[in-house]
Design a protein around this motif. Structure first.
Motif, mmCIF file in Angstrom:
data_model
loop_
_atom_site.group_PDB
_atom_site.id
_atom_site.type_symbol
_atom_site.label_atom_id
_atom_site.label_comp_id
_atom_site.label_asym_id
_atom_site.label_seq_id
_atom_site.Cartn_x
_atom_site.Cartn_y
_atom_site.Cartn_z
ATOM 1 N N SER A 113 -30.043 13.006 -41.750
ATOM 2 C CA SER A 113 -30.758 13.496 -42.937
ATOM 3 C C SER A 113 -31.513 14.786 -42.618
ATOM 4 O O SER A 113 -32.031 14.955 -41.518
ATOM 5 C CB SER A 113 -31.751 12.427 -43.405
ATOM 6 O OG SER A 113 -32.625 12.991 -44.376
ATOM 7 N N SER A 114 -31.581 15.680 -43.587
ATOM 8 C CA SER A 114 -32.368 16.901 -43.389
ATOM 9 C C SER A 114 -33.779 16.749 -43.949
ATOM 10 O O SER A 114 -34.569 17.688 -43.938
ATOM 11 C CB SER A 114 -31.657 18.095 -44.030
ATOM 12 O OG SER A 114 -31.442 17.824 -45.394
ATOM 13 N N GLU A 115 -34.088 15.555 -44.436
ATOM 14 C CA GLU A 115 -35.444 15.270 -44.935
ATOM 15 C C GLU A 115 -36.319 14.862 -43.745
ATOM 16 O O GLU A 115 -36.479 13.672 -43.462
ATOM 17 C CB GLU A 115 -35.408 14.142 -45.973
ATOM 18 C CG GLU A 115 -34.642 14.481 -47.226
ATOM 19 C CD GLU A 115 -35.344 15.569 -48.039
ATOM 20 O OE1 GLU A 115 -36.555 15.444 -48.250
ATOM 21 O OE2 GLU A 115 -34.672 16.555 -48.400
ATOM 22 N N VAL A 116 -36.855 15.857 -43.048
ATOM 23 C CA VAL A 116 -37.651 15.556 -41.852
ATOM 24 C C VAL A 116 -39.004 16.249 -41.954
ATOM 25 O O VAL A 116 -39.130 17.295 -42.605
ATOM 26 C CB VAL A 116 -36.923 15.999 -40.559
ATOM 27 C CG1 VAL A 116 -35.613 15.245 -40.381
ATOM 28 C CG2 VAL A 116 -36.684 17.496 -40.546
ATOM 29 N N ASP A 117 -40.023 15.655 -41.336
ATOM 30 C CA ASP A 117 -41.376 16.225 -41.360
ATOM 31 C C ASP A 117 -41.861 16.481 -39.937
ATOM 32 O O ASP A 117 -41.722 15.620 -39.068
ATOM 33 C CB ASP A 117 -42.362 15.245 -42.016
ATOM 34 C CG ASP A 117 -41.946 14.884 -43.428
ATOM 35 O OD1 ASP A 117 -41.541 15.795 -44.165
ATOM 36 O OD2 ASP A 117 -42.006 13.679 -43.770
ATOM 37 N N LEU A 124 -33.682 21.273 -39.825
ATOM 38 C CA LEU A 124 -33.201 20.322 -38.817
ATOM 39 C C LEU A 124 -32.505 19.152 -39.483
ATOM 40 O O LEU A 124 -32.754 18.853 -40.653
ATOM 41 C CB LEU A 124 -34.384 19.731 -38.030
ATOM 42 C CG LEU A 124 -35.328 20.634 -37.284
ATOM 43 C CD1 LEU A 124 -36.336 19.771 -36.547
ATOM 44 C CD2 LEU A 124 -34.558 21.486 -36.305
ATOM 45 N N ALA A 125 -31.706 18.479 -38.693
ATOM 46 C CA ALA A 125 -31.139 17.203 -39.145
ATOM 47 C C ALA A 125 -31.634 16.114 -38.206
ATOM 48 O O ALA A 125 -31.730 16.325 -36.993
ATOM 49 C CB ALA A 125 -29.616 17.277 -39.116
ATOM 50 N N CYS A 126 -31.947 14.963 -38.759
ATOM 51 C CA CYS A 126 -32.360 13.823 -37.942
ATOM 52 C C CYS A 126 -31.216 13.467 -36.984
ATOM 53 O O CYS A 126 -30.079 13.280 -37.420
ATOM 54 C CB CYS A 126 -32.685 12.631 -38.848
ATOM 55 S SG CYS A 126 -32.882 11.081 -37.945
ATOM 56 N N ARG A 177 -40.621 13.350 -37.741
ATOM 57 C CA ARG A 177 -40.191 12.036 -38.196
ATOM 58 C C ARG A 177 -39.217 12.251 -39.341
ATOM 59 O O ARG A 177 -39.307 13.241 -40.084
ATOM 60 C CB ARG A 177 -41.379 11.163 -38.594
ATOM 61 C CG ARG A 177 -41.804 11.289 -40.015
ATOM 62 C CD ARG A 177 -43.019 10.431 -40.335
ATOM 63 N NE ARG A 177 -43.912 11.295 -41.124
ATOM 64 C CZ ARG A 177 -45.214 11.352 -40.983
ATOM 65 N NH1 ARG A 177 -45.822 10.608 -40.088
ATOM 66 N NH2 ARG A 177 -45.938 12.162 -41.727
ATOM 67 N N CYS A 178 -38.283 11.325 -39.459
ATOM 68 C CA CYS A 178 -37.263 11.411 -40.486
ATOM 69 C C CYS A 178 -37.759 10.650 -41.718
ATOM 70 O O CYS A 178 -38.173 9.496 -41.611
ATOM 71 C CB CYS A 178 -35.951 10.810 -39.975
ATOM 72 S SG CYS A 178 -34.685 10.750 -41.256
ATOM 73 N N ALA A 179 -37.702 11.308 -42.873
ATOM 74 C CA ALA A 179 -38.174 10.659 -44.103
ATOM 75 C C ALA A 179 -37.143 9.672 -44.641
ATOM 76 O O ALA A 179 -37.468 8.811 -45.452
ATOM 77 C CB ALA A 179 -38.493 11.723 -45.158
ATOM 78 N N ALA A 180 -35.889 9.799 -44.187
ATOM 79 C CA ALA A 180 -34.837 8.898 -44.688
ATOM 80 C C ALA A 180 -34.779 7.603 -43.878
ATOM 81 O O ALA A 180 -34.945 6.514 -44.421
ATOM 82 C CB ALA A 180 -33.484 9.611 -44.649
#
Lengths: 162, 313
Positions: free
Chosen positions: A129-133, A122-124, A148-151
């Protein structure tokens, strides 16, 4: 007088008002027979509590456009799939801070048991950002998971694949 | 002295709640109006199918979902954390939706299964079936009706229930009855993530702390005596399987065992070796014979509707 199809297609989802019922894929058919309009809708989930509201909203909108004789029917088959959300609907979701679903899983053949957390690419919807949890596979409505987006650190909802 | 205001002095309004929100009634949108879940759906019974048998079979499938849904909904505001509260409520809602469709299908197939209400009562058939039948008229398996216990008991039960129901609904998708087939196809999608949820928590509790593992095994052992009933064929199930509209539950036993074994082996948990809970003179949940816990559940679930048989919700 606006055409019945156009009027029905402009009704929005009560829980995700950025989407019309047409963009959500819930509106299956609008038939006009003389003065009578028959609208067919398909529930997203078996327990979708918004069905009665959708029906009432459809009836009200069509009455406002001069169609007094309106019937709303339920179609259970084929079952709704998140693949039915239109490209315009997907764009509207992202614009409003929700993540749109990827391709729905196939339910042909045996259903595989998955004991690992659901993995999605996924993208936020806010920062891209693709750094998502994944924070919860279940959310405020049956159709959403929580991320939630880690970025940018913002939480967001993801419309699930079904 | 009476404090009741004279109605003639009250302002004209459409709703007694207008004073709270200035006439915006959108917060009452859900549940204030009856919606036939099968509105416009063709409910013709297929040729060669006994309508009473079909309706009774629909009640069995509906009651399993309704009672399980009620038990899961009792976790609302009581779950270990907010995420699990939401997850269990979502699963309960899916099952409630399946129950509504199946109760409505039962009533459409054979209206004689619907309890009689006072003349003029606005209670729709699905609600009459849910709220105005006594315990002997409910056809659910006993697995779904016993107390929730702790979270581990609930997870063990949900694993057994969702694994079994998913296997049943996959076969029911081929039903000659178009309504049952459609409900099953939809239900398969939902049971898939119910089973995943239960399986993941089963594994997590089993591999968690000593205490979580102890509780999980205790939960599985508490649930296991009610497992055999899931695969015991009732004469009605045999009849509807014969006429091509239903599924004989004994035919899914092997598949369910394989899946449970998969979860048990990954979790390092032994398959329990515990005798099934006996029936009464051979009768169990499918025959309308239930546990004491079920009467208390029904009392809570039905009390408001029964107090207002002329009520409109």
């Amino acid at each position: 007088m606006v055409a019945a199809r156009e009027a029905a297609a402009s009704v929005t989802d009560p829980e995700m008002p950025m989407l019309t019922l047409e963009d959500l894929g819930v509106l299956r058919d609008v038939e006009v027979d003389d003065e009578r309009v028959v609208v067919t809708i398909t529930p997203t989930y078996s327990g979708c509590p918004a069905m009665a509201t959708m029906r009432d909203d459809l009836v009200h909108r069509l009455r406002d456009e001069g169609f007094d004789d309106v019937e709303v029917r339920v179609s259970l088959h084929p079952a709704w799939s998140s693949d039915w959300i239109t490209p315009r609907g997907r764009a509207a979701l992202v614009e409003h801070g929700l993540s749109a679903p990827g391709p729905a899983p196939s339910h042909d053949g045996p259903v595989v048991l998955s004991l690992q957390p659901t993995r999605r690419t996924l993208a936020c919807p806010r920062c891209g950002s693709s750094e998502v949890d994944l924070t919860s596979e279940f959310g405020p409505t049956a159709c959403k998971a929580l991320y939630r987006c880690a970025a940018c650190l913002e939480p967001f909802e993801h419309v699930k694949e079904i | 002295m009476s404090h009741t205001p004279d109605p003639s002095h009250l302002p004209d309004h459409d709703s007694v709640y207008d004073g709270l929100l200035g006439g915006d009634d959108s917060q009452w949108a859900f549940g204030t109006d009856f919606e036939d879940p099968l509105a416009g759906v063709d409910t013709t019974v297929p040729d060669g199918v006994d309508t009473h048998e079909l309706a009774t079979y629909c009640l069995m499938l509906a009651d399993d979902a309704l009672v399980m849904s009620h038990r899961l909904s009792q976790w609302c505001s009581n779950a270990p954390d907010l995420e699990e509260d939401i997850a269990l409520a979502n699963i309960a809602l899916d099952l409630l939706g399946q129950a509504r469709l199946l109760l409505a299908r039962a009533a459409a197939a054979d209206p004689s299964v619907v309890p009689a209400l006072p003349a003029g009562s606005p209670v729709p058939p699905e609600d009459a079936l849910a709220f105005f039948r006594g315990d002997r008229e409910f056809r659910n398996v006993r697995l779904v009706e016993t107390d929730n216990g702790d979270f581990a008991v609930t997870i063990a039960r949900l694993l057994l229930f969702s694994t079994w129901r998913l296997a049943l609904l996959q076969r029911l998708a081929a039903s000659r009855d178009h309504v049952l087939s459609a409900v099953a196809i939809k239900g398969v999608k939902e049971m898939t993530y119910h089973r995943d949820y239960a399986g993941r928590w089963f594994l997590t509790l089993a591999r968690g702390t000593e205490e979580s593992r102890r509780r999980l095994i205790a939960g599985l052992e508490a649930t296991w005596p009610l497992r055999a009933e899931l695969f015991t064929t009732h004469p009605v199930e045999l009849a509807v399987a014969g006429s091509g509209v239903g599924v004989d539950p004994s035919t899914v036993a092997d598949e369910v065992d394989v899946l449970l074994e998969q979860v048990f082996s990954m979790s390092g948990v032994d398959r329990p070796d515990i005798a099934p809970l006996a029936g009464v003179r051979g009768e169990t949940g499918r025959d309308g014979l239930h546990t004491e816990a079920f009467s208390r559940l029904l009392a809570e679930m039905q009390v408001v509707a029964r107090a207002h048989p002329m009520g409109s919700w």
